[in-house]
Design a protein around this motif. Sequence first.
Motif, PDB file in Angstrom:
ATOM      1  N   MET A  89      28.409 -66.313 -25.943  1.00 18.82           N
ATOM      2  CA  MET A  89      29.099 -67.595 -25.836  1.00 18.82           C
ATOM      3  C   MET A  89      30.560 -67.351 -25.501  1.00 18.82           C
ATOM      4  N   PRO A  90      31.269 -68.370 -24.999  1.00 17.89           N
ATOM      5  CA  PRO A  90      32.714 -68.226 -24.840  1.00 17.89           C
ATOM      6  C   PRO A  90      33.368 -67.903 -26.190  1.00 17.89           C
ATOM      7  N   LEU A  91      34.316 -67.008 -26.193  1.00 14.84           N
ATOM      8  CA  LEU A  91      34.974 -66.616 -27.437  1.00 14.84           C
ATOM      9  C   LEU A  91      35.552 -67.831 -28.163  1.00 14.84           C
ATOM     10  N   ALA A  92      36.083 -68.790 -27.415  1.00 13.59           N
ATOM     11  CA  ALA A  92      36.692 -69.969 -28.027  1.00 13.59           C
ATOM     12  C   ALA A  92      35.682 -70.820 -28.788  1.00 13.59           C
ATOM     13  N   GLU A  93      34.380 -70.617 -28.528  1.00 15.79           N
ATOM     14  CA  GLU A  93      33.346 -71.407 -29.192  1.00 15.79           C
ATOM     15  C   GLU A  93      32.668 -70.652 -30.327  1.00 15.79           C
ATOM     16  N   ALA A  94      33.018 -69.391 -30.548  1.00 10.69           N
ATOM     17  CA  ALA A  94      32.370 -68.581 -31.585  1.00 10.69           C
ATOM     18  C   ALA A  94      32.808 -69.053 -32.970  1.00 10.69           C
ATOM     19  N   ARG A  95      31.861 -69.167 -33.900  1.00 12.30           N
ATOM     20  CA  ARG A  95      32.130 -69.649 -35.255  1.00 12.30           C
ATOM     21  C   ARG A  95      31.360 -68.816 -36.271  1.00 12.30           C
ATOM     22  N   VAL A  96      31.989 -68.585 -37.429  1.00  9.47           N
ATOM     23  CA  VAL A  96      31.298 -67.955 -38.549  1.00  9.47           C
ATOM     24  C   VAL A  96      31.501 -68.824 -39.776  1.00  9.47           C
ATOM     25  N   SER A  97      30.683 -68.611 -40.794  1.00 12.28           N
ATOM     26  CA  SER A  97      30.737 -69.401 -42.018  1.00 12.28           C
ATOM     27  C   SER A  97      32.053 -69.185 -42.767  1.00 12.28           C
ATOM     28  N   VAL A  98      32.535 -70.244 -43.425  1.00 17.77           N
ATOM     29  CA  VAL A  98      33.737 -70.095 -44.254  1.00 17.77           C
ATOM     30  C   VAL A  98      33.455 -69.206 -45.456  1.00 17.77           C
ATOM     31  N   GLU A  99      32.158 -69.002 -45.796  1.00 19.80           N
ATOM     32  CA  GLU A  99      31.816 -68.112 -46.900  1.00 19.80           C
ATOM     33  C   GLU A  99      31.389 -66.729 -46.417  1.00 19.80           C
ATOM     34  N   ASP A 100      31.669 -66.416 -45.157  1.00 18.18           N
ATOM     35  CA  ASP A 100      31.418 -65.048 -44.702  1.00 18.18           C
ATOM     36  C   ASP A 100      32.277 -64.097 -45.527  1.00 18.18           C
ATOM     37  N   ARG A 101      31.679 -63.037 -46.028  1.00 20.75           N
ATOM     38  CA  ARG A 101      32.405 -62.121 -46.906  1.00 20.75           C
ATOM     39  C   ARG A 101      33.514 -61.376 -46.162  1.00 20.75           C
ATOM     40  N   GLY A 102      33.404 -61.286 -44.846  1.00 24.92           N
ATOM     41  CA  GLY A 102      34.518 -60.729 -44.095  1.00 24.92           C
ATOM     42  C   GLY A 102      35.738 -61.614 -44.185  1.00 24.92           C
ATOM     43  N   PHE A 103      35.525 -62.926 -44.206  1.00 26.22           N
ATOM     44  CA  PHE A 103      36.622 -63.897 -44.280  1.00 26.22           C
ATOM     45  C   PHE A 103      37.198 -63.979 -45.684  1.00 26.22           C
ATOM     46  N   GLN A 104      36.330 -63.948 -46.712  1.00 22.19           N
ATOM     47  CA  GLN A 104      36.802 -64.167 -48.077  1.00 22.19           C
ATOM     48  C   GLN A 104      37.151 -62.890 -48.833  1.00 22.19           C
ATOM     49  N   PHE A 105      36.535 -61.762 -48.456  1.00 22.93           N
ATOM     50  CA  PHE A 105      36.778 -60.513 -49.180  1.00 22.93           C
ATOM     51  C   PHE A 105      37.248 -59.370 -48.285  1.00 22.93           C
ATOM     52  N   ALA A 106      37.380 -59.600 -46.982  1.00 22.29           N
ATOM     53  CA  ALA A 106      37.607 -58.499 -46.029  1.00 22.29           C
ATOM     54  C   ALA A 106      36.512 -57.448 -46.182  1.00 22.29           C
ATOM     55  N   ASP A 107      35.291 -57.920 -46.418  1.00 27.98           N
ATOM     56  CA  ASP A 107      34.137 -57.057 -46.673  1.00 27.98           C
ATOM     57  C   ASP A 107      33.468 -56.742 -45.342  1.00 27.98           C
ATOM     58  N   GLY A 108      34.095 -55.843 -44.593  1.00 28.70           N
ATOM     59  CA  GLY A 108      33.555 -55.504 -43.292  1.00 28.70           C
ATOM     60  C   GLY A 108      34.325 -54.369 -42.650  1.00 28.70           C
ATOM     61  N   VAL A 109      33.832 -53.941 -41.502  1.00 28.92           N
ATOM     62  CA  VAL A 109      34.438 -52.828 -40.763  1.00 28.92           C
ATOM     63  C   VAL A 109      34.482 -53.193 -39.289  1.00 28.92           C
ATOM     64  N   TYR A 110      35.222 -52.410 -38.518  1.00 27.97           N
ATOM     65  CA  TYR A 110      35.391 -52.762 -37.107  1.00 27.97           C
ATOM     66  C   TYR A 110      35.642 -51.533 -36.252  1.00 27.97           C
ATOM     67  N   GLU A 111      35.601 -51.745 -34.951  1.00 23.87           N
ATOM     68  CA  GLU A 111      35.983 -50.754 -33.952  1.00 23.87           C
ATOM     69  C   GLU A 111      36.693 -51.461 -32.804  1.00 23.87           C
ATOM     70  N   ALA A 112      37.540 -50.738 -32.112  1.00 22.35           N
ATOM     71  CA  ALA A 112      38.189 -51.245 -30.900  1.00 22.35           C
ATOM     72  C   ALA A 112      38.274 -50.089 -29.916  1.00 22.35           C
ATOM     73  N   LEU A 113      37.898 -50.341 -28.687  1.00 23.56           N
ATOM     74  CA  LEU A 113      37.924 -49.287 -27.679  1.00 23.56           C
ATOM     75  C   LEU A 113      38.253 -49.871 -26.322  1.00 23.56           C
ATOM     76  N   ARG A 114      38.643 -48.976 -25.419  1.00 23.39           N
ATOM     77  CA  ARG A 114      39.100 -49.407 -24.106  1.00 23.39           C
ATOM     78  C   ARG A 114      37.979 -49.274 -23.073  1.00 23.39           C
ATOM     79  N   VAL A 115      38.022 -50.183 -22.100  1.00 20.97           N
ATOM     80  CA  VAL A 115      37.109 -50.176 -20.966  1.00 20.97           C
ATOM     81  C   VAL A 115      37.899 -49.814 -19.719  1.00 20.97           C
ATOM     82  N   TYR A 116      37.395 -48.840 -18.964  1.00 23.54           N
ATOM     83  CA  TYR A 116      37.995 -48.430 -17.703  1.00 23.54           C
ATOM     84  C   TYR A 116      36.948 -48.615 -16.601  1.00 23.54           C
ATOM     85  N   ASN A 117      37.353 -49.260 -15.529  1.00 23.55           N
ATOM     86  CA  ASN A 117      36.451 -49.393 -14.387  1.00 23.55           C
ATOM     87  C   ASN A 117      35.088 -49.966 -14.793  1.00 23.55           C
TER      88      ASN A 117
END
Length: 283
Positions: free
Chosen positions: A12-40
């Motif tokens: 979906m378009p990023l602007a339309e993405a939604r998660v629950s207000v009770e998502d534990r990532g939102f309320q407890f920072a109970d989550g992990v992530y990654e970020a990486l670069r795309v070339y070509n």
Amino acid sequence: MTEWCWLNGQVMPLAEARVSVEDRGFQFADGVYEALRVYNGRPFELAAHLDRLERSCDGIRLKLPIDKPTLTSEILKLIAHAQLREGLIYLQVTRGPSKREHLFPKDPHPTVLFYVRTLAPLPPVGKGRPYALLSVPDERWKRCWIKAIGLLPNVLARNAAADAGADEAVFVDQGFVLEGSSSNVYAVIDGALVTHPLDGRILPGVTRQIVLCCAQELGIPVQERAMTIEQAKRAAEVFVTSSTRELVWVSRWDEATIGDGVCGQVTARLHQEYRNRVQRATG
């Protein structure tokens, strides 16, 4: 231009993405992530980032809810869908929505999302604007090897640096340099590349590992050891690394001037070898 997101299997378009207000990532920072670069249009070192994501999930007692081959396939599909050539992939896994309490839910439904975003091309090796660093006390938790989404200490440090006219904050513990708020830190001391060891107090950066391999190939001695802030500030060269910024040379650290105002030779050689690896991997 529309930015696209993959959320729990739906594109979906990023602007339309939604998660629950009770998502534990939102309320407890109970989550992990990654970020990486795309070339070509190709993600660089995706397998290494997904391996680290799985280790981070293990570190918070959360099973990665999608196997890595499937996750790889879905990420590549989203890159193609977005027609992304140069940019960023941000990927996040949380324990998902549940009634707010500290105990883990017995039957969690994790939230998995990733999105892509265009980034400007990076400058030629040695030609970009140098960074200024600000030393800050390390007030984070002791499991920095987990790439957790709870980044408030890093955010506060980075904003303290900006308030002081610097580009990056560097965490210092009892006089020893650890890492940046969103980067690994290196110094060239007596011809050797020095960076803090993987002792749990720093993130095992994917770019960090590649840089150390580049140093080995170029015959540059590597010392993974603790270094004092005084040693770092007297170094011939200092630079920081991250997946989206590659290598960035440093000209100032607190009140100290680093080097002679140009990108150092060791930094430039390492950065060029890193670029060579990117070229071989992504064309």
